[in-house]
Design a protein around this motif. Structure first.
Motif, PDB file in Angstrom:
ATOM      1  N   ILE A 163      -5.668  -1.340  -5.694  1.00  0.00           N
ATOM      2  CA  ILE A 163      -5.508   0.000  -5.121  1.00  0.00           C
ATOM      3  C   ILE A 163      -4.271   0.700  -5.673  1.00  0.00           C
ATOM      4  N   VAL A 164      -3.231  -0.074  -5.986  1.00  0.00           N
ATOM      5  CA  VAL A 164      -1.987   0.537  -6.434  1.00  0.00           C
ATOM      6  C   VAL A 164      -2.164   1.298  -7.746  1.00  0.00           C
ATOM      7  N   TYR A 165      -3.130   0.917  -8.578  1.00  0.00           N
ATOM      8  CA  TYR A 165      -3.403   1.696  -9.792  1.00  0.00           C
ATOM      9  C   TYR A 165      -3.841   3.116  -9.425  1.00  0.00           C
ATOM     10  N   ILE A 166      -4.688   3.215  -8.402  1.00  0.00           N
ATOM     11  CA  ILE A 166      -5.172   4.521  -7.959  1.00  0.00           C
ATOM     12  C   ILE A 166      -4.048   5.303  -7.291  1.00  0.00           C
ATOM     13  N   GLU A 167      -3.216   4.608  -6.527  1.00  0.00           N
ATOM     14  CA  GLU A 167      -2.087   5.275  -5.891  1.00  0.00           C
ATOM     15  C   GLU A 167      -1.153   5.870  -6.945  1.00  0.00           C
ATOM     16  N   ALA A 168      -0.910   5.124  -8.014  1.00  0.00           N
ATOM     17  CA  ALA A 168      -0.055   5.641  -9.084  1.00  0.00           C
ATOM     18  C   ALA A 168      -0.690   6.851  -9.755  1.00  0.00           C
ATOM     19  N   GLN A 169      -1.986   6.787 -10.020  1.00  0.00           N
ATOM     20  CA  GLN A 169      -2.676   7.922 -10.639  1.00  0.00           C
ATOM     21  C   GLN A 169      -2.628   9.151  -9.747  1.00  0.00           C
ATOM     22  N   ALA A 170      -2.780   8.943  -8.441  1.00  0.00           N
ATOM     23  CA  ALA A 170      -2.698  10.070  -7.510  1.00  0.00           C
ATOM     24  C   ALA A 170      -1.304  10.674  -7.486  1.00  0.00           C
ATOM     25  N   ALA A 171      -0.292   9.851  -7.806  1.00  0.00           N
ATOM     26  CA  ALA A 171       1.086  10.327  -7.871  1.00  0.00           C
ATOM     27  C   ALA A 171       1.434  10.883  -9.247  1.00  0.00           C
ATOM     28  N   GLU A 172       0.396  11.069 -10.081  1.00  0.00           N
ATOM     29  CA  GLU A 172       0.556  11.626 -11.430  1.00  0.00           C
ATOM     30  C   GLU A 172       1.436  10.740 -12.304  1.00  0.00           C
ATOM     31  N   THR A 173       1.185   9.442 -12.208  1.00  0.00           N
ATOM     32  CA  THR A 173       1.902   8.451 -13.003  1.00  0.00           C
ATOM     33  C   THR A 173       0.900   7.601 -13.769  1.00  0.00           C
ATOM     34  N   PRO A 174       0.985   7.563 -15.106  1.00  0.00           N
ATOM     35  CA  PRO A 174       0.052   6.745 -15.887  1.00  0.00           C
ATOM     36  C   PRO A 174       0.353   5.264 -15.716  1.00  0.00           C
ATOM     37  N   VAL A 175      -0.655   4.418 -15.942  1.00  0.00           N
ATOM     38  CA  VAL A 175      -0.531   3.005 -15.594  1.00  0.00           C
ATOM     39  C   VAL A 175      -0.832   2.098 -16.776  1.00  0.00           C
ATOM     40  N   VAL A 176      -0.280   0.889 -16.677  1.00  0.00           N
ATOM     41  CA  VAL A 176      -0.589  -0.213 -17.587  1.00  0.00           C
ATOM     42  C   VAL A 176      -1.135  -1.354 -16.748  1.00  0.00           C
ATOM     43  N   GLY A 177      -2.259  -1.926 -17.169  1.00  0.00           N
ATOM     44  CA  GLY A 177      -2.858  -3.021 -16.418  1.00  0.00           C
ATOM     45  C   GLY A 177      -3.496  -4.042 -17.335  1.00  0.00           C
ATOM     46  N   GLU A 213       5.601   7.002   3.006  1.00  0.00           N
ATOM     47  CA  GLU A 213       6.237   8.059   2.221  1.00  0.00           C
ATOM     48  C   GLU A 213       7.161   7.484   1.155  1.00  0.00           C
ATOM     49  N   GLU A 214       7.849   6.395   1.464  1.00  0.00           N
ATOM     50  CA  GLU A 214       8.753   5.772   0.492  1.00  0.00           C
ATOM     51  C   GLU A 214       7.968   5.307  -0.738  1.00  0.00           C
ATOM     52  N   LYS A 215       6.826   4.725  -0.509  1.00  0.00           N
ATOM     53  CA  LYS A 215       5.984   4.264  -1.614  1.00  0.00           C
ATOM     54  C   LYS A 215       5.475   5.433  -2.435  1.00  0.00           C
ATOM     55  N   ARG A 216       4.986   6.461  -1.761  1.00  0.00           N
ATOM     56  CA  ARG A 216       4.453   7.630  -2.480  1.00  0.00           C
ATOM     57  C   ARG A 216       5.560   8.296  -3.307  1.00  0.00           C
ATOM     58  N   LYS A 217       6.749   8.394  -2.739  1.00  0.00           N
ATOM     59  CA  LYS A 217       7.855   9.037  -3.458  1.00  0.00           C
ATOM     60  C   LYS A 217       8.254   8.229  -4.687  1.00  0.00           C
ATOM     61  N   LEU A 218       8.307   6.901  -4.546  1.00  0.00           N
ATOM     62  CA  LEU A 218       8.675   6.050  -5.674  1.00  0.00           C
ATOM     63  C   LEU A 218       7.668   6.199  -6.811  1.00  0.00           C
ATOM     64  N   LEU A 219       6.377   6.206  -6.482  1.00  0.00           N
ATOM     65  CA  LEU A 219       5.353   6.347  -7.520  1.00  0.00           C
ATOM     66  C   LEU A 219       5.377   7.746  -8.136  1.00  0.00           C
ATOM     67  N   ALA A 220       5.693   8.762  -7.332  1.00  0.00           N
ATOM     68  CA  ALA A 220       5.758  10.126  -7.866  1.00  0.00           C
ATOM     69  C   ALA A 220       6.951  10.299  -8.800  1.00  0.00           C
ATOM     70  N   GLU A 221       8.032   9.598  -8.522  1.00  0.00           N
ATOM     71  CA  GLU A 221       9.226   9.685  -9.370  1.00  0.00           C
ATOM     72  C   GLU A 221       9.045   8.933 -10.684  1.00  0.00           C
ATOM     73  N   ALA A 222       8.147   7.948 -10.685  1.00  0.00           N
ATOM     74  CA  ALA A 222       8.026   7.049 -11.826  1.00  0.00           C
ATOM     75  C   ALA A 222       7.454   7.747 -13.055  1.00  0.00           C
ATOM     76  N   ASP A 223       7.892   7.294 -14.220  1.00  0.00           N
ATOM     77  CA  ASP A 223       7.312   7.751 -15.479  1.00  0.00           C
ATOM     78  C   ASP A 223       6.159   6.858 -15.918  1.00  0.00           C
TER      79      ASP A 223
END
Length: 366
Positions: free
Chosen positions: A281-295, A253-263
């Motif tokens: 996998i973390v790219y997908i986790e960020a996308q699921a948390a509605e956070t755009p990614v840079v890779g 939950e801590e990880k999901r919350k951090l990614l959800a809070e992120a811009d």
């Protein structure tokens, strides 16, 4: 309902330690059970496993190179073979799925009992070409995470190898619940998250953060989650700053919350031969948390990111990474498009969806 399968997963890695393979195995186990299949996980930790005196005897069947003898890998392989034979006797599986090339002895044990076999592949482990060639020779089908991984398999495997591409999975519903429950008013952090080792290139993300304009950084912080051998070096890069935080490993939950809070989320790893991001996998986790990614453009990362983020051409240039972050943080048109693209594709990585793809793969070799 389709026929229930009995699936034996043999793995070198399994939670609670964090890691990509750990996540893949645990979520596959969970997804198969959700679909009504019976699953047994045989975890033989390469660094800490129970061995018998008989396992100390080298056996020709595990000879794949001089390194395999001098590294004493054969002791581990004897143990995996022995324990797989026992598991087959007690569990009577329909499929034996080795989750790593080091699980090759499990494939051999299953073939001796005429049980269909699957072997999962990623990237780094395929650099041991003699072992990878032997393991992929003996298996019915090789599972690859991405087209990139499949290309590595083809380079080391026999011409007759059969491959199937299935991505990793995450629990999309849990991420979406976290998004609904998280207060995202105001400016959120920029997050990076990984092991602190050279290949992950966390230092470039940190340097990129310091190059962002003050009006972009104002009210935000950079959260550098994870741990590893490079931690002290990374902390020194931002000594005295109050806008960079190192919370250590975050999970659940801590990880999901951090990614959800992120811009925005950023991870721009290098490639060093086979030592490369097989997926991310973390790219997908960020996308699921509605956070755009840079890779970065290496390995399977572009397939994980697709059109839901920005892939930079030069992961070693802080200004290039900063430009990508600035775009996601400031340009609402680009940001909205990336988030929409993520929403359109994210269900493809849900636990049940990916498990169904595995079941189809299993049935294709039965």
């Amino acid at each position: 309902m389709a026929e229930s399968l009995r699936v034996l997963l043999v793995t070198v890695d399994y939670p609670p330690p964090p890691g990509g393979i750990q996540t893949i195995v645990k979520n596959l186990e969970r997804g198969l059970k959700q679909l009504g299949h019976e699953v047994e996980v045989l975890h033989v930790d390469r660094g800490d496993f129970d061995w018998l005196v008989s396992d100390l005897v080298p056996r020709p069947q595990w000879y794949y190179s001089i390194d395999g003898i001098t590294s004493r890998d054969y002791i581990y392989m004897n143990a995996v073979y022995r324990r797989t034979v026992d598991a087959i006797t007690t569990f009577d599986p329909d499929i034996v799925h080795g989750m790593h090339v080091m699980d090759w002895p499990a494939i051999v044990a299953a073939r001796e009992q005429e049980i269909p076999t699957v072997l999962s592949t990623y990237a780094l482990e395929l650099g041991n070409r003699p072992l990878a060639a032997r393991a992929t020779r003996d298996v019915d089908i090789v599972h690859a995470l991405t087209e990139f991984t499949e290309s590595l398999v083809v380079n080391v495997a026999p011409d007759t190898v059969r491959t199937e591409i299935i991505p990793p999975s995450i629990d999309i519903d849990e991420y979406q619940r976290t998004v609904r429950e998280t207060n995202t008013n105001g400016r959120g952090p920029v997050v990076t998250m990984s092991r602190f080792v050279d290949r992950k290139n966390i230092e470039t993300v940190i340097k990129a953060w310091t190059q962002l304009d003050n009006d972009v950084r104002d009210g935000r912080e950079l959260v550098v989650a994870g741990d590893g051998t490079n931690r002290e070096e990374l902390e020194q890069l931002v000594f005295g700053r109050d806008d960079v935080r190192f919370p250590g490993w975050v999970n659940g939950e801590e990880k999901r919350k951090l990614l959800a809070e992120a811009d925005a989320f950023a991870m721009v790893p290098h490639r060093d031969g086979y030592d490369v991001e097989g997926f991310g996998i973390v790219y997908i986790e960020a996308q699921a948390a509605e956070t755009p990614v840079v890779g970065s453009k290496h390995g399977g990362a572009p397939e994980a990111i697709d059109d839901a983020g920005i892939v930079v051409d030069d992961e070693d240039d802080p200004e290039t990474v900063a430009d990508a972050l600035r775009t996601l943080l400031v340009d609402e048109t680009v940001r909205t498009t990336k988030l929409s693209n993520a929403a359109d594709r994210i269900r493809d990585f849900d636990i049940s969806t990916v498990a169904e793809s595995h079941v189809e793969m299993y049935n294709s070799v039965r």
